[in-house]
Design a protein around this motif. Structure first.
Motif, PDB file in Angstrom:
ATOM      1  N   SER A 292      -4.840   5.125  -4.017  1.00  0.00           N
ATOM      2  CA  SER A 292      -5.364   4.492  -2.874  1.00  0.00           C
ATOM      3  C   SER A 292      -6.743   5.167  -2.528  1.00  0.00           C
ATOM      4  O   SER A 292      -7.650   4.524  -2.239  1.00  0.00           O
TER       5      SER A 292
ATOM      6  N   TRP B  78     -10.123   3.087  -2.588  1.00  0.00           N
ATOM      7  CA  TRP B  78     -11.081   2.796  -1.371  1.00  0.00           C
ATOM      8  C   TRP B  78     -12.510   3.545  -1.575  1.00  0.00           C
ATOM      9  O   TRP B  78     -13.301   3.090  -0.853  1.00  0.00           O
TER      10      TRP B  78
ATOM     11  N   LEU C  72       1.799   2.358  -3.506  1.00  0.00           N
ATOM     12  CA  LEU C  72       0.736   3.013  -4.232  1.00  0.00           C
ATOM     13  C   LEU C  72       0.618   4.518  -4.117  1.00  0.00           C
ATOM     14  O   LEU C  72       1.095   4.924  -3.012  1.00  0.00           O
TER      15      LEU C  72
ATOM     16  N   GLU D 149      -0.844   8.126  -3.412  1.00  0.00           N
ATOM     17  CA  GLU D 149      -1.958   8.302  -2.573  1.00  0.00           C
ATOM     18  C   GLU D 149      -3.297   8.454  -3.406  1.00  0.00           C
ATOM     19  O   GLU D 149      -4.322   8.044  -2.755  1.00  0.00           O
TER      20      GLU D 149
ATOM     21  N   VAL E  16      -8.059   4.236   6.087  1.00  0.00           N
ATOM     22  CA  VAL E  16      -7.200   4.341   4.562  1.00  0.00           C
ATOM     23  C   VAL E  16      -5.834   4.799   5.082  1.00  0.00           C
ATOM     24  O   VAL E  16      -4.715   4.239   4.538  1.00  0.00           O
TER      25      VAL E  16
ATOM     26  N   PRO F  79       0.686  -1.348   0.008  1.00  0.00           N
ATOM     27  CA  PRO F  79      -0.005  -0.051  -0.093  1.00  0.00           C
ATOM     28  C   PRO F  79       0.700   1.142   0.006  1.00  0.00           C
ATOM     29  O   PRO F  79       0.432   2.430  -0.498  1.00  0.00           O
TER      30      PRO F  79
ATOM     31  N   LYS G 194      -2.510   2.648   4.745  1.00  0.00           N
ATOM     32  CA  LYS G 194      -1.413   3.072   3.532  1.00  0.00           C
ATOM     33  C   LYS G 194      -0.014   3.182   4.123  1.00  0.00           C
ATOM     34  O   LYS G 194       0.886   2.751   3.460  1.00  0.00           O
TER      35      LYS G 194
END
Lengths: 417, 310
Positions: free
Chosen positions: B137, B141, B132, B134, B180, B129, B184
């Motif tokens: 992400s 999500w 990835l 931001e 999240v 994560p 992350k």
């Protein structure tokens, strides 16, 4: 990050183009709602280049939010485009006052001006000077799904006033159908209701007066009444579940999939509800519309329209070829073609013949006959007051603030402007 | 040693330069310092002062900056309920980072720090994560939380219950954002802890074994004290990172519903840049800068040794 990269690439592209070519036209556009829109611009540019050898026309595209936040810096730098897309209204006035635009009044003779509707030309003017060329208009109507309203036993054409819409919403809800589909996450779709109500109650003159701060500005009773009416609707809980996490494009798709009976939006919905729907087809012939209901005792007329005027503003130091290209882009042939492709409602006076869709044709006719055309309030009021208005509308609907507090919020933003 | 340092004669600036010249340091200084100094001044110091200056003006981004309004931008900021909410949200993010994210990362690091192939696979999964972007992400999500077409909608449909729209709910939307953020970044902190744990000398652990220490005792009395420097560093990154969360919020909630999920930076972007209140945005930026500086310096004073030693 994506928008940043896109912006950086655009700035770089404009800079490079600026240094390499002399008599070119650099246009900065927003990413069109439909893919045909982008192709349309590129085709027009190619046609112009073929007619005018030696001139290159370049279109750069940015999404709405990046476009708005990058424009101030771009316009004040040497990498500015020759012309850029505009929603007119408050931000345009700021740009005109800041001296980043070019006065093209003398480039447009009376004969030239006759090719556009007077309201279009007026929208591109500030303090009596013409700074750009109008291209299309948008008009908001209340769309409905014929199959669903029939199922609920409603005749939308019989809805004449706000109370009628409230009663219809209740009846539709009773039939187990979502009365209104809403893209609340973007806030402005909620503000379309608020703005329309304000225009119906205060009238275009009342809105203009509030913008100037006359009669208590937005604290004027008319705006509180508009908030009250919106709250009446919200109290019925007429929107689909999770509407505050639904963006406008997703909402258009939900409506196209038959997830609700009504949808308040501009003419662009004809294409958007089909393209964004899961089926890819949308409602087809089940899509129809009525004019936004009147509010009893309101100063605005039922035939008044509400929406946008969009076009292109010319930046200072732009060459003659820019105005020439803009005239070409908005000539009768290209305007008609834009209408035929359902990209927009042309603002050219004789360009309506291309509109094949009967619903769009009706909207165009209503628009041409309207006693007043109220510009979207968030565009008219400029970036900060417009955002405050969108915020206020969303918070009335979620029940976080009262109509009085909403009006005060907008007025405070106006005073700070 | 101390007496020697104490008794060293103080040199005049000129003598000091002459000594540097003799040692050959002066050329290096004159050659290498100016580029870095100029760049740092140009791209860090000057923008800070420029933003501080701008925060006393009302400026839409267009035209001349000549509308001096004194401290009006700061007064508006102090009275704006959305700004209070965004400050509180940033505090919540800091607390979640410190008390959920770091313990989670630490626990996982303790479980998988040893070099085995299974552990490497887990490390990769947990670290993924962080790699990835931001914004990606956030988009992923937002799809997971989508009650209509997303994963949560499908789960609700499979269970036969009404879909739940967490991002549309004022009470729970920020909880979703915290989830999240933790998801992350925990892998990043875990990697710092793994690197530190691998540097713990084996002989100390063996000695603990010989002394009859249990696994927990080894963790609390050997491993944790020896990686305390990494935990302090990690906590520092977590705090400063939490103050700067932005890219995740925009695609998830865009600050809504009812402006309840703004962080300080998304507030700055929305109310400063997107609404063309550049002076106001600068004032938010100055407040954020001060918050970061105060945090950094007080953390250094509280958690780190003299000279910045961890």
């Amino acid at each position: 990050m994506k928008s940043f990269c896109l912006g950086a690439a655009t700035v770089l592209g404009l800079t490079l183009a600026g240094s390499a070519l002399v008599d070119d036209v650099r246009m900065l556009a927003i990413e069109p709602n439909v893919p045909e829109g982008r192709q349309y611009y590129l085709d027009v540019a190619k046609a112009y280049e073929a007619e005018n050898p030696g001139t290159k026309v370049q279109f750069d595209f940015l999404d709405d939010t990046s476009f708005k936040s990058k424009l101030p810096t771009l316009l004040q730098s040497s990498a500015r485009p020759d012309a850029f897309f505009t929603w007119t209204g408050g931000v345009f006035y700021e740009q005109a006052k800041a001296g980043v635009l070019k006065d093209i009044s003398t480039d447009f003779t009376d004969a030239d001006r006759k090719n556009y509707s007077p309201s279009g030309i007026q929208s591109m003017s500030h303090d009596g000077k013409l700074y750009g060329v109008p291209m299309y208009a948008a008009s908001v109507v209340l769309w409905y799904n014929k199959a669903l309203v029939e199922k609920a036993g409603i005749d939308p054409k019989a809805i004449k006033n706000w109370e009628g819409l409230l009663a219809a919403s209740k009846k539709i809800q009773g039939a187990g159908i979502v009365p209104i589909v809403m893209g609340g996450k973007d806030k402005w779709p909620i503000a379309l209701f608020y703005g329309q109500l304000a225009a119906r109650i205060a009238g275009t003159d009342g809105v203009a007066a509030a913008d100037k701060g006359e009669n208590e500005g937005f604290n004027n009773p008319a705006f509180i009444q508009a908030g009250d009416a919106l709250k009446q609707l919200a109290d019925l809980k007429p929107f689909q579940p999770g509407y505050m996490d639904t963006t406008q494009p997703k909402a258009a798709g939900l409506f196209g999939d038959g997830k609700g009976a009504f949808y308040l939006a501009g003419n662009f919905l004809v294409g958007a509800q089909a393209q964004n729907s899961a089926s890819g087809k949308g409602l087809g012939d089940d899509l129809d519309f009525i004019t936004f209901p009147a509010v009893d005792g309101g100063k605005g007329e039922h035939a008044d329209t509400f929406g946008g005027v969009n076009g292109w503003l010319v930046t200072k130091d732009a060459g003659q070829s820019t105005v020439k290209f803009l005239k070409f882009l908005t000539n009768n042939k290209n305007q008609t073609e834009g209408g035929r492709l359902k990209i927009w409602l042309p603002i050219g006076t004789n360009a309506q013949s291309g509109i094949a869709d009967p619903r769009l044709r009706r909207i165009a006719e209503d628009l041409s006959k309207a006693p007043h055309h109220q510009l979207y309030l968030d565009q008219m009021l400029g970036a900060s007051v417009g955002a405050a208005l969108n915020d206020a509308a969303a918070q009335i609907v979620t029940g976080d603030i009262s109509p009085e507090e909403a009006a005060a919020l907008v007025e405070e933003a106006r005073e700070m402007r | 040693m101390t007496t020697m340092i104490g008794s060293r004669p103080t040199l005049s600036p000129a003598a000091r330069i002459a000594r540097m010249h003799r040692q050959g340091k002066l050329t290096a200084l004159l050659l290498f310092l100016p580029p870095a100094l100029v760049l740092f001044t140009l791209f860090v110091i000057w923008p800070i002062f420029n933003a501080a200056n701008l925060s006393f003006f009302k400026w839409s981004g267009y035209g001349a900056i000549d509308n001096f309004v004194g401290t009006q931008n700061y007064q508006r900021l102090a009275n704006h309920s959305v700004f209070h909410q965004s400050l509180w949200n940033s505090v919540k993010l800091i607390l979640a980072s410190l008390f959920i994210q770091i313990p989670l990362a630490l626990t996982l690091a303790l479980l998988i720090y040893k070099k085995t192939s299974a552990n490497t696979a887990f490390r990769l999964i947990f670290f993924a994560p962080y790699i990835l972007a931001e914004i990606a992400s956030g988009v992923i999500w937002s799809f997971i939380f989508d009650g209509d077409f997303g994963v949560s909608g499908q789960i609700a449909a499979a269970l036969g219950i009404d879909p739940f729209y967490i991002l549309a709910d004022r009470q729970f939307a920020f909880l979703a954002i915290i989830t999240v953020v933790v998801w992350k970044y925990f892998g990043y902190h875990m990697m710092i802890f793994i690197a530190a744990l691998q540097a713990v000398p084996d002989d100390l652990l063996e000695a603990a074994d010989i002394d009859g220490a249990s696994r927990l005792q080894k963790v609390f009395y050997v491993k944790l004290p020896l990686i305390m420097h990494a935990i302090k560093l990690s906590a520092f990154f977590a705090i400063v990172g939490a103050l700067q969360v932005f890219d995740i919020i925009i695609p998830l909630t865009n600050g809504g519903p009812s402006n309840s999920t703004h962080s300080i930076v998304s507030y700055l972007y929305t109310y400063g840049l997107a609404q063309l209140n550049v002076g106001y945005g600068a004032a938010v930026g100055v407040v954020l800068f001060i918050l970061c500086m105060v945090t950094a310096f007080s953390y250094k004073r509280l958690a780190m040794g003299k000279g910045g030693a961890l």
